[in-house]
Each structure stands twice: as C-alpha cells, then as structure tokens.
Design a protein around this motif. Structure first.
Motif, short mmCIF file in Angstrom:
data_model
loop_
_atom_site.label_atom_id
_atom_site.label_comp_id
_atom_site.label_asym_id
_atom_site.label_seq_id
_atom_site.Cartn_x
_atom_site.Cartn_y
_atom_site.Cartn_z
N HIS A 1 55.15 47.56 41.55
CA HIS A 1 54.39 48.15 40.43
C HIS A 1 55.31 48.87 39.46
N TRP B 1 50.32 46.79 51.34
CA TRP B 1 49.65 46.53 50.06
C TRP B 1 48.21 46.08 50.29
N ARG C 1 46.01 49.04 51.19
CA ARG C 1 45.73 49.85 50.00
C ARG C 1 44.73 49.16 49.07
N LEU C 2 44.86 47.85 48.94
CA LEU C 2 43.94 47.09 48.09
C LEU C 2 42.52 47.17 48.64
N GLU D 1 41.20 50.83 48.06
CA GLU D 1 40.89 51.22 46.67
C GLU D 1 40.89 49.98 45.77
N ARG E 1 40.68 50.41 41.75
CA ARG E 1 41.84 51.01 41.11
C ARG E 1 43.08 50.14 41.23
N LEU E 2 43.21 49.39 42.32
CA LEU E 2 44.48 48.71 42.61
C LEU E 2 44.44 47.20 42.50
N TRP E 3 43.29 46.60 42.17
CA TRP E 3 43.23 45.13 42.17
C TRP E 3 44.23 44.51 41.20
N ARG F 1 47.06 45.69 40.17
CA ARG F 1 48.43 45.87 40.65
C ARG F 1 48.83 44.78 41.63
N TYR F 2 47.93 44.45 42.55
CA TYR F 2 48.30 43.51 43.61
C TYR F 2 47.87 42.06 43.34
#
Length: 290
Positions: free
Chosen positions: A71, A244, A247-248, A251, A254-256, A258-259
């Motif tokens: 990121h 990862w 975390r996905l 959240e 918020r993080l879709w 990013r990954y």
C-alpha cells in the motif's frame, strides 16, 4: 553485487512518468537496501533494527523508521512527497510479505519481514530493561492513551513519556507547535507514530529535525491492533503471507481497494519493471563486447 531495477511510472493528467535506474546501495551505517518500484527497502531483521534503535537512543541520534508494505509503495508511485519521505528515512523495513519475496527472489538478499505491529512488541519488551521513554502520537480518540496503559499492564517497568491524539484534519501551525512542545517536554526517547500511510511517513520526515535526539517509528495500524480495537491475524496466517486476507475480511469496506485493486497493479508494475530491467542488462552486455 549491485542489482539494477528500472522503475516505470505512467504520465497522464496529474500522474508523472519517470524511468530511473536505482542500485541496491549501502546506507551510511552499513545496511544494504534493495529497490521496490523506487523505494529503497532495507535488508534488516528485528534483532538488528532493535539494536540499531537502542544505539540511536544511547547516542541521542535523531532518526526515523518506516515500515513499508504494498500500500505505501503504491501510494509513493503517484505522490512525490510520500516517495521522498520513504527514501529519506534512516530505515525502510519490509512490512509486507511481497516486499520480502522481491528481496529474496529477485535481489537474492537475506530479508525477513519486520512488520510494525510485531516490531512494536519486540522493541518494547527489549527496551524496558534500558529505561527507554516512549511517546504515542496518533490513533483515533483515546487509542494512544489506551495503548500506553495496556503496555504498562504488560510490562511493569515500561516507561510512558506521554501520548497525544491529533485531529484527522491538517493541524494549524499553532497546533503543530504545541504538539511538538508536548513531545519535547515529555523527554521522549522513542515516538511511536500511528497516523496511517502516507501521512505518518510525511510527518516523520518533516518533524525529525524538530525532535532532536528522538527516534520516530511509523507503525500505523499497530495502534489499533495492540489497543484491542482491531484483531490481529493468527500467527499461521502471518507466517503464510495471508495477513492481508484477515485484514480484508475484518474491514472489507475500508480495505477492499487496497487489496483487490492496488495489489494486482503492484504485481504488474514489478513484473514490467523486471522485464525492462532485463532488457537494459542485455543491452549493456552486448554493448560491452569488443
């Protein structure tokens, strides 16, 4: 042996294009780095980084450390300020598993993952014996204070210099001066910064000179993890490079991006860079023949 990597960026509108060749180089304190899309990542271990920071504290050296993942590297592709902040750091630690794979596979370096959350626990456990004073700057409302109290419960000899939670908006000049005054008057040795990327990297680069003799460590989500706000991935997922995914799933809203979006683009950029780099090496070899 030095290895070359050509970094390619794209130009359109506000984006910029740069094709630069960057060598794996040695930092002033003898640490090799390898290039990941223009970011100089250190060949580091937790033990070596811990010893280095303890040395800085004893010598009252001003320094800052970034923990880079996919990121933060991708943000730096289109943000010159963020790229400069990363490459101005005294150490850029490989937080993301893909960075470790690049270091080991493509650069043949002895690299291990040194993530912000893991290193935070490692260093705090080690530093209690030295009487190092810790300051927490960042996080959501009440998180820095909660984090400090949790570490005091875990480590009775842990020394808290103070904490501060700035607003999410940009600080006024007066507010920024007041924040610096609080940290300075707290006589902190180490300042843990949890502002998120790229804000924390830029903040550390801009304030390193104002916080004489202190080491700044940008650990981002470690604040929420160790304060108990966000759950950490199980050890087996971390060791398998799947943190990862945890975390996905924890959240997704918020993080879709990013990954799901940035990570594939990162892979494509690295592969393309390696192809260009290989061609450049081939041309160099042919040009050197008599």
């Amino acid at each position: 042996h030095d290895s070359w990597l050509t970094r390619v960026m794209f130009v359109r509108g506000w984006d910029y294009m740069a094709i630069t060749s960057v060598r794996s180089r040695t930092k002033a304190f003898g640490m090799r780095t390898f290039d990941v899309l223009g970011v100089n990542v250190a060949e580091i271990t937790s033990q070596r980084l811990c010893a280095l920071i303890e040395k800085w504290v004893c010598e009252k050296t001003s320094a800052y450390v970034c923990f880079a993942d996919v990121h933060s590297v991708m943000i730096a592709q289109n943000n010159r300020t963020a790229l400069n902040a990363l490459n101005s750091a005294d150490v850029v630690s490989p937080d993301g598993t893909p960075l470790v794979w690049i270091g080991r596979t493509l650069r043949k370096f002895s690299v291990e993952r040194v993530s912000g959350p893991d290193f935070m626990l490692h260093f705090i456990d080690s530093s209690t014996k030295m009487g190092i004073r810790h300051y927490f700057y960042g996080g959501g409302p009440g998180v820095a204070e909660l984090l400090a109290s949790r570490f005091q419960e875990l480590y009775p000899d842990f020394q808290v210099a103070g904490w501060d939670t700035p607003p999410f908006r940009p600080l006024t000049l007066a507010e920024d001066r007041d924040a610096m005054r609080k940290i300075y008057e707290a006589r902190a040795d180490v300042v843990w910064v949890g502002l998120g990327a790229p804000k924390q990297e830029i903040w550390m680069e801009q304030h390193k000179g104002q916080l004489s003799g202190m080491t700044l460590l940008g650990v981002g989500a470690a604040f929420d993890m160790h304060a108990g706000i966000v759950s950490r991935a199980p050890v087996w997922m971390r060791q398998s490079g799947l943190e990862w995914l945890h975390r996905l799933l924890s959240e997704p809203r918020r993080l879709w991006k990013r990954y799901v979006v940035l990570a594939p683009i990162f892979i494509c950029k690295v592969v393309f860079s390696e192809i260009i780099s290989g061609k450049n090496r081939g041309h160099s070899r042919r040009g050197a023949r008599p």
